[in-house]
Design a protein around this motif. Structure first.
Motif, short mmCIF file in Angstrom:
data_model
loop_
_atom_site.label_atom_id
_atom_site.label_comp_id
_atom_site.label_asym_id
_atom_site.label_seq_id
_atom_site.Cartn_x
_atom_site.Cartn_y
_atom_site.Cartn_z
N LEU A 21 39.33 -5.01 96.28
CA LEU A 21 38.31 -3.96 96.30
C LEU A 21 37.02 -4.47 95.68
CD1 LEU A 21 37.25 -1.04 96.55
CD2 LEU A 21 38.45 -0.54 94.41
N LEU A 22 37.12 -5.12 94.51
CA LEU A 22 35.93 -5.63 93.85
C LEU A 22 35.27 -6.74 94.64
CD1 LEU A 22 37.17 -5.59 90.15
CD2 LEU A 22 35.52 -4.05 91.22
N ALA A 23 36.07 -7.50 95.37
CA ALA A 23 35.49 -8.52 96.24
C ALA A 23 34.69 -7.88 97.37
CB ALA A 23 36.59 -9.42 96.81
N ASP A 24 35.15 -6.73 97.87
CA ASP A 24 34.39 -6.02 98.89
C ASP A 24 33.12 -5.39 98.31
OD1 ASP A 24 36.17 -6.61 100.93
OD2 ASP A 24 37.37 -4.79 100.61
N VAL A 77 29.51 2.66 91.39
CA VAL A 77 30.34 2.65 90.20
C VAL A 77 31.79 2.52 90.66
CG1 VAL A 77 31.11 3.99 88.21
CG2 VAL A 77 28.71 4.08 88.94
N VAL A 78 32.54 1.66 90.00
CA VAL A 78 33.95 1.45 90.34
C VAL A 78 34.79 1.74 89.10
CG1 VAL A 78 35.68 -0.18 91.17
CG2 VAL A 78 33.32 -0.34 91.99
N ARG A 79 35.77 2.63 89.22
CA ARG A 79 36.68 2.90 88.11
C ARG A 79 38.05 3.26 88.63
NH1 ARG A 79 37.93 8.29 87.04
NH2 ARG A 79 36.49 9.88 87.77
N GLU A 89 49.22 -4.07 94.27
CA GLU A 89 48.75 -3.25 95.39
C GLU A 89 48.28 -1.88 94.92
OE1 GLU A 89 50.20 -1.74 99.83
OE2 GLU A 89 51.65 -2.58 98.40
N LEU A 90 47.15 -1.44 95.46
CA LEU A 90 46.64 -0.10 95.18
C LEU A 90 47.34 0.91 96.08
CD1 LEU A 90 42.81 -0.88 94.97
CD2 LEU A 90 44.38 -0.49 93.06
N ARG A 91 47.52 2.14 95.57
CA ARG A 91 48.08 3.21 96.40
C ARG A 91 47.01 3.87 97.26
NH1 ARG A 91 50.64 4.41 91.55
NH2 ARG A 91 49.36 6.29 91.25
N GLU A 92 45.82 4.05 96.70
CA GLU A 92 44.74 4.67 97.45
C GLU A 92 43.40 4.31 96.83
OE1 GLU A 92 45.36 8.94 97.20
OE2 GLU A 92 43.85 9.07 95.60
N VAL A 93 42.37 4.46 97.64
CA VAL A 93 41.00 4.29 97.18
C VAL A 93 40.18 5.47 97.69
CG1 VAL A 93 38.92 2.85 97.22
CG2 VAL A 93 41.20 1.77 97.25
N ARG A 94 39.48 6.14 96.78
CA ARG A 94 38.57 7.23 97.15
C ARG A 94 37.14 6.75 96.94
NH1 ARG A 94 39.98 11.45 93.09
NH2 ARG A 94 41.27 9.86 92.11
N TRP A 95 36.28 7.13 97.84
CA TRP A 95 34.88 6.72 97.70
C TRP A 95 33.94 7.82 98.18
CZ3 TRP A 95 37.92 5.23 101.73
CH2 TRP A 95 37.42 5.31 103.02
N SER A 96 32.72 7.76 97.66
CA SER A 96 31.72 8.76 97.97
C SER A 96 30.49 8.10 98.56
CB SER A 96 31.33 9.52 96.70
OG SER A 96 30.24 10.39 96.94
N SER A 108 39.84 3.99 92.30
CA SER A 108 41.08 3.39 92.81
C SER A 108 42.28 3.93 92.05
CB SER A 108 41.02 1.86 92.68
OG SER A 108 40.93 1.48 91.32
N THR A 109 43.42 3.97 92.74
CA THR A 109 44.66 4.49 92.15
C THR A 109 45.77 3.48 92.39
OG1 THR A 109 43.99 6.76 92.63
CG2 THR A 109 46.31 6.39 92.13
#
Length: 247
Positions: free
Chosen positions: A99-102, A120-122, A68-75, A58-59
């Motif tokens: 995000l963590l709730a999701d 993994v979430v960072r 508020e987050l600007r963006e979320v990248r995921w793999s 997350s950014t």
């Protein structure tokens, strides 16, 4: 004596190949994570609900879980990265807490590590870490895999420092390429003490091996040029994968 040295030369060649494969793999995953395909928040939530996500970065938010987050990248796999960006749908901003709730409703720590089978979430890091040393070998977005790439990078650095007479430049030149130049470890494994594609055959050094000052200057040039080239490759590679899968 030559016949006794041959097994060690062969073993050394395979060690170089192994280290190179690990570093290239880590570099490729890192590269794709900063040039992901564009998706939306619904796709992220669908992938999380289906258990397909392995890594999330997350950014934004400034460390506040409610900002508020600007963006979320995921793999969903090491070579498949996606990104959702603000503005977010609906009236409520998407936050680190959301995000963590999701990801896992019971997780409340904004920088939590979620064990398998969850991702993994960072948070993304934009501040320099480690001084002149590159950060990418130590922050490869692979679940439980970053330490392998970091170990390969450190091993390559130690091998370089232990080489009395590198062929293309002295140890100071290679040191600057390893650190400021960012890609020195990969270049070293490809070219020292002989070009990897030449196998065990002899190879003469170039007429003018790099000195420390020349290596530092080249490293500074690479520091500015390499990110643009790698970002372009990171954008082109997913398109190539789409073409191959489509065919």
């Amino acid at each position: 004596m030559a016949e006794f040295r041959e097994p060690y030369r062969i073993a050394g060649l395979w060690v170089r190949v192994l280290l190179l494969v690990v570093l290239v793999w880590g570099g490729l995953v890192t590269l794709l994570s900063v040039a992901p395909r564009e998706r939306d928040l619904a796709d992220l939530r669908a992938d999380l609900a289906a258990g397909r996500v392995t890594y999330v970065i997350s950014t934004g938010g400034g460390g506040d879980a409610r900002a508020e987050l600007r963006e979320v990248r995921w793999s969903t796999a090491p070579l498949f990265w996606y990104r959702a960006r603000s503005p977010w749908p609906g009236d409520s901003p998407y936050t680190q807490a959301g995000l963590l709730a999701d990801v896992a409703p019971e997780i409340s720590d904004a920088d939590a590590y979620v064990p398998d089978p969850r991702p993994v979430v960072r948070r993304a890091e934009y501040r320099p870490s480690g001084g002149i040393f590159p950060s990418w070998p130590f922050r490869v977005p692979l679940p439980h895999g970053s330490w392998v790439v970091a170990t390969a990078w450190i091993a390559t650095l130690l091998i370089m420092l232990g080489t009395a007479r590198p062929r293309l430049g002295n140890r100071w030149a290679w040191f600057w390429l390893f650190t400021v130049g960012k890609i020195g470890a990969v270049a070293y494994l490809l070219s020292e003490p002989r070009s990897l594609w030449r196998g065990l055959g002899p190879q003469d050094p170039p007429p003018s091996p790099l000195g420390g000052a020349q290596g530092c200057l080249l490293a500074l040039c690479l520091q500015f040029l390499v990110p643009f080239a790698l970002y372009g490759a990171g954008v082109a590679f997913p398109a190539l994968i789409d073409v191959l899968i489509g065919s």
